[in-house]
Motif scaffolding. Structure first.
Motif, mmCIF file in Angstrom:
data_model
loop_
_atom_site.group_PDB
_atom_site.id
_atom_site.type_symbol
_atom_site.label_atom_id
_atom_site.label_comp_id
_atom_site.label_asym_id
_atom_site.label_seq_id
_atom_site.Cartn_x
_atom_site.Cartn_y
_atom_site.Cartn_z
ATOM 1 N N ALA A 161 0.846 -1.194 0.000
ATOM 2 C CA ALA A 161 0.000 0.000 0.000
ATOM 3 C C ALA A 161 0.881 1.244 0.000
ATOM 4 N N LYS A 162 0.581 2.165 -0.894
ATOM 5 C CA LYS A 162 1.354 3.401 -1.006
ATOM 6 C C LYS A 162 0.967 4.395 0.091
ATOM 7 N N THR A 163 -0.309 4.348 0.482
ATOM 8 C CA THR A 163 -0.794 5.250 1.522
ATOM 9 C C THR A 163 -1.673 4.472 2.493
ATOM 10 N N GLU A 164 -1.990 5.092 3.602
ATOM 11 C CA GLU A 164 -2.897 4.497 4.586
ATOM 12 C C GLU A 164 -4.326 4.567 4.050
ATOM 13 N N ILE A 165 -5.101 3.521 4.280
ATOM 14 C CA ILE A 165 -6.508 3.490 3.879
ATOM 15 C C ILE A 165 -7.319 3.257 5.142
ATOM 16 N N CYS A 166 -8.118 4.251 5.505
ATOM 17 C CA CYS A 166 -8.910 4.170 6.733
ATOM 18 C C CYS A 166 -10.197 3.398 6.487
ATOM 19 N N ALA A 167 -10.728 2.838 7.558
ATOM 20 C CA ALA A 167 -12.018 2.149 7.479
ATOM 21 C C ALA A 167 -13.116 3.180 7.246
ATOM 22 N N ALA A 168 -14.116 2.816 6.452
ATOM 23 C CA ALA A 168 -15.235 3.715 6.180
ATOM 24 C C ALA A 168 -16.117 3.823 7.415
ATOM 25 N N GLY A 169 -16.595 5.026 7.666
ATOM 26 C CA GLY A 169 -17.516 5.261 8.772
ATOM 27 C C GLY A 169 -18.940 5.427 8.267
ATOM 28 N N PHE A 170 -19.865 5.662 9.171
ATOM 29 C CA PHE A 170 -21.279 5.794 8.832
ATOM 30 C C PHE A 170 -21.504 6.879 7.789
ATOM 31 N N LEU A 171 -20.888 8.050 7.973
ATOM 32 C CA LEU A 171 -21.086 9.160 7.024
ATOM 33 C C LEU A 171 -20.527 8.826 5.645
ATOM 34 N N ASP A 172 -19.466 8.051 5.596
ATOM 35 C CA ASP A 172 -18.914 7.630 4.306
ATOM 36 C C ASP A 172 -19.942 6.805 3.528
ATOM 37 N N TYR A 173 -20.655 5.924 4.233
ATOM 38 C CA TYR A 173 -21.674 5.096 3.582
ATOM 39 C C TYR A 173 -22.862 5.947 3.124
ATOM 40 N N ILE A 174 -23.237 6.951 3.907
ATOM 41 C CA ILE A 174 -24.324 7.850 3.518
ATOM 42 C C ILE A 174 -23.938 8.607 2.246
ATOM 43 N N LYS A 175 -22.713 9.121 2.200
ATOM 44 C CA LYS A 175 -22.239 9.834 1.001
ATOM 45 C C LYS A 175 -22.242 8.917 -0.218
ATOM 46 N N MET A 176 -21.778 7.685 -0.037
ATOM 47 C CA MET A 176 -21.720 6.728 -1.140
ATOM 48 C C MET A 176 -23.131 6.417 -1.656
ATOM 49 N N ALA A 177 -24.079 6.233 -0.736
ATOM 50 C CA ALA A 177 -25.460 5.950 -1.131
ATOM 51 C C ALA A 177 -26.049 7.137 -1.873
ATOM 52 N N GLY A 178 -25.750 8.339 -1.427
ATOM 53 C CA GLY A 178 -26.247 9.552 -2.094
ATOM 54 C C GLY A 178 -25.697 9.671 -3.505
ATOM 55 N N LYS A 179 -24.413 9.402 -3.682
ATOM 56 C CA LYS A 179 -23.808 9.474 -5.015
ATOM 57 C C LYS A 179 -24.425 8.419 -5.940
ATOM 58 N N MET A 180 -24.639 7.216 -5.407
ATOM 59 C CA MET A 180 -25.246 6.158 -6.228
ATOM 60 C C MET A 180 -26.664 6.534 -6.631
ATOM 61 N N TRP A 181 -27.411 7.149 -5.721
ATOM 62 C CA TRP A 181 -28.775 7.559 -6.015
ATOM 63 C C TRP A 181 -28.784 8.643 -7.085
ATOM 64 N N ILE A 182 -27.901 9.629 -6.968
ATOM 65 C CA ILE A 182 -27.832 10.718 -7.955
ATOM 66 C C ILE A 182 -27.463 10.179 -9.329
ATOM 67 N N HIS A 183 -26.526 9.243 -9.402
ATOM 68 C CA HIS A 183 -26.107 8.700 -10.688
ATOM 69 C C HIS A 183 -27.183 7.813 -11.313
ATOM 70 N N SER A 184 -28.119 7.313 -10.508
ATOM 71 C CA SER A 184 -29.172 6.458 -11.042
ATOM 72 C C SER A 184 -30.321 7.265 -11.648
ATOM 73 N N LEU A 185 -30.325 8.573 -11.432
ATOM 74 C CA LEU A 185 -31.419 9.421 -11.965
ATOM 75 C C LEU A 185 -31.310 9.617 -13.457
#
Length: 72
Positions: free
Chosen positions: A48-72
């Protein structure tokens, strides 16, 4: 290998199947293997070139929002 056709060298990338965050910089995440005429001639770790942090609750909310917007 003297006199071998080096253009016949094959590269195989192997990524660890069960990677789980967090991943620290420098952690092994896979390896690259080289072979010639079906015989392994060398390998090198992929780290790994950089540290990769575990996703938190807000990360999942952002991901779901982006997926919803792209599905429109």
């Amino acid at each position: 290998m003297e006199g071998a056709d080096l253009s016949a060298i094959e590269k195989r990338v192997e990524i660890e199947e069960k990677l789980q965050a967090p991943i620290q910089k420098g952690d092994k995440v896979g390896r690259i293997c080289y072979s010639l005429n079906g015989k392994d001639i060398g390998s090198i770790n992929i780290c790994a070139k950089t540290e990769i942090c575990a996703a938190g609750f807000l990360d999942y909310i952002k991901m779901a929002g982006k997926m919803w917007i792209h599905s429109l």
